[in-house]
Write an enzyme that holds these catalytic residues in place. Sequence first.
Site: not given
Length: 401
Positions: A82, A140, A368
Site C-alpha cells: 500500500d 500495512e 514518508h
Amino acid sequence: MNTPSTVKNLAARYAADTITHRRTLHAAPELSFQERETSAYIARTLTDWGIDCVSGIGGYGVVATIPGGSPGPVVVLRADMDALPITEQTGLPFASTRPGVMHACGHDAHVACLLTAARILQQIREQFGGVIRLIFQPAEEKLPGGAQAMIRDGVLTNPVPTVAVGQHINPTLPTGVIGFRSGLFMASVDDLFLRIRGSGGHAANPDQLVDPVTIAAQIILSLQQVSSRLAPPEVPTVLSIGQVIAGGATNVIPTEVTMEGTFRTVDETWRMAAHDHIRRIATRTAEAMNGTCEVEIQIGYPSLMNDLDLTARIEENARLYVGAERVQPLPLTMGGEDFAYYGRALPGCFYNLGVCPPDRLERSEPLHSPRLVVDEAALEVGAGFLAWNAVRELQHAAAAG
C-alpha cells in the site's frame, strides 16, 4: 546451495525487469485497503511466470507458493503493497499519476523485490527441498492493518511455516547495505482521536464562551507528561499530536476541535497504563476549563520482536551474500510495523535494505517524505538476498529436523 552465485546471476539478469516493476507500481499507487490494481498486477505477473497464486486473501492480499524439488519445511517471505496519502514532489519521470497518493515508504520497491525473488526461486526450485510461501500484503500503513486479516485467512497454516522474513527499505543506509537488530526492534503503535467541545461564538467575546482551541492547546502540552514524567525512564515512549482541526475564523471561536495523534512504546504493561493516563489528562484538563473531551484510542500493532536465532542466521547469510563490510547493526526505532503479528505467531526476522547512494547520506530524505527517492541499484541486492536467504532457511530447517 552453499554459495549465492547462481542467485546473484539471476538477480542481475532480471535487474532491469525489477526496476520496471517498481516504476510501474510507483506511478500507480493505491491507499491502504484499496490496492485492487496492485493486487491484480502482482497476480498477473506471478501467473505469467507459472507460479501458483491466490488473490483476495485478507482483502487484496496475494499468496504465492513455490514448491521445491522435494518435500520439506515452509518458509514465508512477506512484502507490503500500500501507499500513503502524500503528494509526491520528486519530479521523477515515473512519479505518481494519482494526486495525493505516493509510495513514500518504499512498498513499491518491496513488491518489486519479492516479485523478482519469486521469479528466481521458480527458476531454481529443483535445487531446494520444501516450500517458499510469498505473502504480498495490503494495508500495512493503516490500522488495523492487513497482516491480521491475512493471518485469519490462513496464510500461516496448512502447513505452519518454520519462519517468516520481511525486508524494508532504509534511506539512511547506503545502497545495498543490509541492517539488522536482534530482539526488540520496533515500537507498538496506537492511534489517538480527541474531540474537544466548548461553546463557540464571536472571538471578540471570549469571556462569554468556552474556547475549545485554548483547551486543545492545553491538552497538547499536558499530554507531554506521559512521555516526560509518567513513563518509566528506561522505557522509550513517544506521544505526538499530528492533526488539529478547529474550523473557526479570525473572528470566530469554534464550538469543537478535533485532534489526532500517535502513541508509541515498547512495553505492553506500560502501554496499557499510558492509555489510562492519556484519557485522564485529556478529560480532566477539559473539565477544568469548563469544556469536555472525548478520547478514543485505537489499539494498533504490537512491538516488533526479531527472533534471536533466526536473525543471527540471516545476518550471517547477509555477510556471505553482500560481504561483512556491508552488514550493519540497527538501532531501536519508534516506527511501527504489522509484520510484528507474523513474529508473534512464529519466529520472524524483519531487516532493512539500504537505498541511499553514499554521496547523498547527509541529505537523504526520510521515509514518508514527499521527496523520497530510492536508489534502484539496491533492488537487485534486495531481490537476490530474499531468494537466497529463503533457500538457506529451508536448508537449515531440514537439517534441524
